[in-house]
Design a protein around this motif. Structure first.
Motif, short mmCIF file in Angstrom:
data_model
loop_
_atom_site.label_atom_id
_atom_site.label_comp_id
_atom_site.label_asym_id
_atom_site.label_seq_id
_atom_site.Cartn_x
_atom_site.Cartn_y
_atom_site.Cartn_z
N THR A 76 -2.76 11.66 2.61
CA THR A 76 -3.86 10.97 3.28
C THR A 76 -5.06 11.89 3.43
O THR A 76 -6.21 11.48 3.23
CB THR A 76 -3.38 10.46 4.66
N GLN A 112 -4.12 3.79 5.07
CA GLN A 112 -2.68 3.69 5.33
C GLN A 112 -2.42 2.87 6.60
O GLN A 112 -1.53 2.04 6.63
CB GLN A 112 -2.10 5.10 5.47
N ASP A 190 -3.92 3.96 0.02
CA ASP A 190 -2.97 4.85 0.67
C ASP A 190 -1.74 4.05 1.09
O ASP A 190 -1.78 3.33 2.08
CB ASP A 190 -3.65 5.50 1.89
N GLU A 191 -0.68 4.19 0.35
CA GLU A 191 0.55 3.43 0.57
C GLU A 191 0.27 1.96 0.88
O GLU A 191 0.62 1.45 1.94
CB GLU A 191 1.35 4.06 1.71
MG MG Z 1 -0.48 9.39 4.68
#
Ligand code: MG
Ligand code: ATP
Lengths: 284, 259
Positions: A76, A112, A190-191
């Motif tokens: 991140t 995220q 992010d994910e």
């Molecule tokens: Mg992260």
């Protein structure tokens, strides 16, 4: 992997930045995204904490690159540096040869913490509209962009609801739709598929590949899921800790277009995921 | 769910009715000059306020209240934003805020009462000044507690400064701003009454105090009753506004509690 020669995207979001782009843009040697010896240290003095020490990798135009690495390694942090939210402590990240010093206009980031990145006082549609307001788009285009982005994540029915009325996976899809409606040239996530069900996850992965093809988007995805990384990516950047460094960049040579069932059952797929897995499993 | 709401409403409305009924019967034959029968009070209430002094006094008081509160609300929010966002202003005003935060807003009232001169202008000014601080402090707190994640989103999507202020910070800080406004409203109401009781011959406060000083206790009680009714109605109006503006916040809180 060789740089894909990509025709320049019709640039919808900005008027002036394209003109400033240096000639090198066209050259095959300038990657779209260039991360060179990037380092990031939080804080200073006694309490300083070096998360990233020396990261180098590139992403070519139109490429999908996945980043995998253990939790807390600094993925991140890396993305926030790329998005111009944190200044790099040393080294640099550049787009088309221009060092990133603030949020680049051609980039969108899906955070995220999707549930903390949506405005709770705005309905789903208004969340999509907020970043587009300053683009001063004609009303019809604004509506079209929101409609198609919501349709792409299968949330057309929810456009009048508030984010907090939706499930976690739906909120995540709203955050993705917001980025899609922005029509960035470079999409960083992010994910992004962490809390959706398996079926939706497959759909979103395929959506990701589709927008790359349709808009020639350059896409960088952080994921914990090695299968997903191999399925999506042209290349997988495997990060090791700590501080974060590139263990290896794995070229994924799977045929395109990819298909959830046939691609995943290829022996080559198994071989590549094993390669990535063994890099991650090995104590760094 | 509905039944509970209905029951709460009945209790909420029933209690004052019961109290009024008790007051009515207990005071019915009262000869105590300080506690005249409620009936007498209500008759005087009707004679005085509906609508003899309505325009000259009630509207005057309400006008001062709303003008003073409106000025305080706007100025408090604007000053709060400046304090939270402009560093030199922050350095100057922060110590003051830390000092004021420890003092209950009502305790500041005497300062402003001493400032009250004659004339409407002065009265509105003191209402506005006294009511300004709760809103301003709440606004500063509200802006400071806006999550970094939301501000990161605003930056990534390159929102302009104006959009960041009006479309992100302001709505995100709105729940806290409204708690500040609620306190400001109470303070404005108190200062409004106090300002009329001091050095004024007009307004509900002035009438009420005059009645007390002239031993017209029924008139005094009628004035107090009117103030109570006004306070009640003003609070209801405020709650309605709050429910409308903060419906997203109320909804999300309810959702979070249910989860
Ligand atoms: Mg992260
Ligand atoms: N703003 C910050 N200030 C100081 N330290 C931070 C900050 N943000 C992150 N860190 C630290 O940096 C390290 C890496 O965090 P980061 O969130 O980048 O990891 P990650 O790889 O994204 O993890 P995950 O996979 O769990 O999301 C952690 O040790 C974290 O505590």
């Amino acid at each position: 992997m060789s740089a894909r020669q990509a025709p320049a995207l019709p640039t919808r979001n900005r008027k002036s930045t394209m003109a400033q782009q240096p000639e090198t843009r066209i050259s095959a040697t300038t990657p779209r995204l260039d991360v060179a010896h990037l380092a990031k240290t939080y804080g200073s003095g006694e309490k300083s904490h070096t998360v990233i020490e020396d990261l180098t990798f590139t992403v070519d135009a139109g490429e999908v690159v996945c980043i995998v690495g253990p939790s807390g390694v600094g993925k991140t942090t890396l993305l926030k540096c790329l998005a111009g939210l944190h200044p790099a402590s040393s080294g640099r990240a550049a787009i088309d040869g221009r060092t990133i010093s603030g949020p680049p206009p051609e980039m969108a980031l899906v955070f995220q913490d999707y549930n903390r990145s949506l405005m709770p006082w705005l309905t789903v549609r208004k969340n999509l509209v907020l970043p587009l307001r300053h683009l001063k788009l004609p009303a019809a285009e604004l509506k079209e962009r929101c409609d198609s982005a919501l349709a792409a994540v299968a949330l057309s029915h929810a456009d009048n609801q508030y984010p907090w009325q939706l499930s976690g996976g739906m909120q995540q899809r709203v955050a993705i739709a917001r980025a899609l409606a922005y029509r960035p040239e470079i999409l960083i996530m992010d994910e992004p598929f962490a809390s959706v069900d398996a079926q939706t996850r497959f759909d979103l992965e395929d959506l990701c590949l589709k927008i790359r093809k349709d808009f020639n988007m350059t896409i960088l995805v952080v994921t914990h899921d090695i299968d997903e990384a191999v399925y999506l990516a042209d290349r997988v950047v495997v990060l090791g800790s700590r501080p974060a460094r590139v263990l290896k960049v794995v070229d994924v040579d799977l045929p395109v277009p990819r298909d959830q069932i046939t691609t995943r059952s290829l022996p080559e797929f198994a071989r590549q995921r094993t390669e990535v897995l063994s890099l991650i499993k090995r104590p760094a | 769910m509905r039944n509970v709401a209905v029951r709460n409403w009945v209790i909420g409305a029933g209690t004052p009715v019961l109290l009024l009924a008790a007051w009515w019967f207990l005071s019915a034959n009262s000869a105590d000059p300080f506690f005249p029968p409620l009936e007498t009070i209500l008759i005087r209430f009707q004679e005085l306020w509906l609508f003899d002094h309505f325009q000259s006094d009630v509207l005057l008081s309400l006008g001062n209240l709303f003008l003073g509160f409106a000025i305080a609300a706007v100025a408090g929010v604007v000053l709060g934003f400046v304090t939270a966002l402009v560093p030199p202003a922050r350095w100057m005003i922060d110590p003051l805020i830390h000092f004021l935060r420890g003092i209950p807003p009502v305790a500041l009232v005497p300062i402003f009462i001493s400032l009250i001169g004659f004339g409407t202008q002065m009265r509105v000014t003191s209402i506005a000044l006294a009511a300004l601080f709760p809103t301003m402090i709440a606004t500063v707190d509200g802006i400071r507690s806006v999550s970094n994640d939301l501000m990161d989103v605003a930056r990534v999507y390159r929102l302009s400064r104006k959009e960041r202020v009006l479309n992100v910070l302001l709505p995100a800080a709105m729940p806290q701003i409204f708690s500040g406004l609620q306190v400001s409203l109470q303070v404005a109401f108190i200062v409004m009454i106090a300002s009329e009781m001091l050095g004024s011959s007009q307004g509900i406060g002035a009438m009420t105090l005059l009645a007390q000083q002239s031993f017209m206790t029924a008139d005094m009680w009628a004035g107090i009753l009117l103030l109570g009714v006004i306070g009640f109605l003003v609070n209801i109006l405020f709650s309605l506004l709050k429910r409308k503006v903060l419906s997203w916040y109320i909804g999300s809180r309810r959702m979070a509690r249910a989860a």
